[in-house]
Design a protein around this motif. Structure first.
Motif, short mmCIF file in Angstrom:
data_model
loop_
_atom_site.label_atom_id
_atom_site.label_comp_id
_atom_site.label_asym_id
_atom_site.label_seq_id
_atom_site.Cartn_x
_atom_site.Cartn_y
_atom_site.Cartn_z
N ASN A 122 0.83 -1.21 0.00
CA ASN A 122 0.00 0.00 0.00
C ASN A 122 0.86 1.26 0.00
O ASN A 122 0.55 2.22 -0.69
CB ASN A 122 -0.95 0.01 1.19
N ARG A 123 1.95 1.27 0.77
CA ARG A 123 2.83 2.43 0.80
C ARG A 123 3.48 2.64 -0.57
O ARG A 123 3.60 3.77 -1.04
CB ARG A 123 3.89 2.26 1.89
N GLU A 124 3.87 1.55 -1.22
CA GLU A 124 4.45 1.66 -2.56
C GLU A 124 3.42 2.19 -3.55
O GLU A 124 3.74 2.99 -4.42
CB GLU A 124 5.01 0.31 -3.00
N ARG A 125 2.16 1.78 -3.39
CA ARG A 125 1.09 2.31 -4.25
C ARG A 125 0.93 3.81 -4.03
O ARG A 125 0.73 4.57 -4.98
CB ARG A 125 -0.23 1.61 -3.97
N ASP A 126 1.01 4.24 -2.77
CA ASP A 126 0.93 5.68 -2.47
C ASP A 126 2.05 6.42 -3.20
O ASP A 126 1.82 7.48 -3.79
CB ASP A 126 1.08 5.94 -0.97
N ILE A 127 3.23 5.87 -3.16
CA ILE A 127 4.39 6.51 -3.80
C ILE A 127 4.22 6.53 -5.31
O ILE A 127 4.45 7.54 -5.97
CB ILE A 127 5.70 5.84 -3.35
N ILE A 128 3.76 5.41 -5.89
CA ILE A 128 3.52 5.36 -7.33
C ILE A 128 2.49 6.42 -7.73
O ILE A 128 2.67 7.16 -8.70
CB ILE A 128 3.06 3.96 -7.77
N LEU A 131 4.11 9.74 -7.67
CA LEU A 131 5.06 9.87 -8.78
C LEU A 131 4.33 10.20 -10.08
O LEU A 131 4.76 11.05 -10.85
CB LEU A 131 5.88 8.58 -8.95
N VAL A 132 3.21 9.52 -10.29
CA VAL A 132 2.42 9.78 -11.50
C VAL A 132 1.88 11.20 -11.50
O VAL A 132 1.72 11.81 -12.56
CB VAL A 132 1.29 8.73 -11.65
N HIS A 154 11.76 2.83 -1.28
CA HIS A 154 10.51 2.32 -1.86
C HIS A 154 10.57 2.36 -3.38
O HIS A 154 10.15 1.40 -4.05
CB HIS A 154 9.30 3.12 -1.37
N ARG A 155 11.08 3.43 -3.93
CA ARG A 155 11.18 3.55 -5.40
C ARG A 155 12.05 2.43 -5.96
O ARG A 155 11.69 1.81 -6.97
CB ARG A 155 11.73 4.93 -5.79
N LEU A 170 8.33 3.53 -15.57
CA LEU A 170 7.14 3.19 -14.79
C LEU A 170 6.04 4.21 -15.01
O LEU A 170 4.90 3.86 -15.33
CB LEU A 170 7.49 3.11 -13.30
N ILE A 171 6.36 5.48 -14.87
CA ILE A 171 5.37 6.55 -15.02
C ILE A 171 4.82 6.58 -16.44
O ILE A 171 3.61 6.71 -16.65
CB ILE A 171 5.98 7.91 -14.62
N GLY A 172 5.70 6.44 -17.42
CA GLY A 172 5.25 6.42 -18.81
C GLY A 172 4.26 5.31 -19.07
O GLY A 172 3.23 5.51 -19.72
N MET A 173 4.55 4.13 -18.56
CA MET A 173 3.65 2.99 -18.76
C MET A 173 2.31 3.23 -18.08
O MET A 173 1.26 2.94 -18.64
CB MET A 173 4.28 1.71 -18.22
N LEU A 174 2.34 3.76 -16.88
CA LEU A 174 1.10 4.03 -16.17
C LEU A 174 0.27 5.09 -16.86
O LEU A 174 -0.95 4.96 -16.99
CB LEU A 174 1.39 4.46 -14.73
N LYS A 175 0.91 6.14 -17.31
CA LYS A 175 0.17 7.24 -17.95
C LYS A 175 -0.43 6.80 -19.28
O LYS A 175 -1.45 7.32 -19.71
CB LYS A 175 1.06 8.45 -18.13
N MET A 176 0.19 5.83 -19.92
CA MET A 176 -0.37 5.32 -21.18
C MET A 176 -1.38 4.21 -20.94
O MET A 176 -1.95 3.67 -21.87
CB MET A 176 0.75 4.81 -22.09
N ASN A 177 -1.60 3.86 -19.64
CA ASN A 177 -2.56 2.84 -19.26
C ASN A 177 -2.28 1.48 -19.87
O ASN A 177 -3.18 0.73 -20.23
CB ASN A 177 -3.99 3.26 -19.61
N LYS A 178 -1.01 1.16 -20.00
CA LYS A 178 -0.65 -0.15 -20.50
C LYS A 178 -0.61 -1.13 -19.35
O LYS A 178 -0.27 -0.79 -18.24
CB LYS A 178 0.72 -0.12 -21.17
N THR A 179 -0.94 -2.39 -19.65
CA THR A 179 -0.78 -3.43 -18.64
C THR A 179 0.70 -3.68 -18.48
O THR A 179 1.42 -3.89 -19.44
CB THR A 179 -1.51 -4.72 -19.08
#
Length: 181
Positions: A122-128, A131-132, A154-155, A170-179
């Motif tokens: 959960n803490r890592e999710r908060d950080i992700i 970051l996004v 954590h990063r 990581l951020i690029g993948m998340l922002k593009m909504n890729k699995t």
């Protein structure tokens, strides 16, 4: 509620509940009591229609009433029903009205991404999430009341767990909504 829940696609229930839980956690920890009166939330799921097909439902809710702790308890909801032919990830969004009376996204999460179910704490999710939202390690440490060294640890752990070489990737993948996994 039991009947309503029986209509939600079985593959969506866990992600949908997680989305609602994270939206509430975000609201209570990141949105001030005053700002909550201008908040708007969106999430989606698949619901079985009268023909037995699962259609996509996008629910947009604006809180109208709050409990004594300013937790939203009653809202005005608008539902958009889309074709069952469209593949949509389960996502959740929180927005606030800005000074121009336009909704500005302050939270977004794709709960269909395997990233969220792959041993990330959960803490890592908060950080992700932060970051996004383009927060630096120093800003994240301040926001989460932990040291910058702990954020950096954590990063590193996140990158190792996901076998990703950089935070930018990581951020690029998340922002593009890729699995991711």
């Amino acid at each position: 509620m039991k009947y309503f829940w029986s209509l939600i696609h079985p593959d969506d229930i866990e992600a949908w509940l997680s989305a609602l839980n994270h939206l509430m956690e975000f609201t209570l920890s990141e949105i001030t009591a005053t700002q909550r009166e201008t908040a708007n939330y969106t999430w989606n799921y698949r619901l079985k229609n009268a023909k037995g097909d699962y259609v996509n439902v996008i629910q947009n809710t604006t809180p109208l009433a709050f409990d004594s702790d300013m937790k939203p308890i009653i809202g005005l909801a608008h539902y958009t029903v889309l074709s069952d032919k469209i593949k949509m990830p389960i996502t959740a969004t929180a927005k606030l009205l800005n000074n121009n009376n336009e909704y500005e996204t302050i939270y977004y999460n794709n709960f269909s991404q395997k990233l969220l179910n792959s041993g990330i704490s959960n803490r890592e999710r908060d950080i992700i999430r932060l970051l996004v939202l383009n927060y630096s390690s120093k800003a994240i440490s301040s926001k989460l009341n932990i040291s910058p060294h702990t954020v950096d640890t954590h990063r590193r752990n996140i990158l190792k767990k996901l076998n990703i070489s950089s935070t930018g990737e990581l951020i690029g993948m998340l922002k593009m909504n890729k699995t991711i996994l």
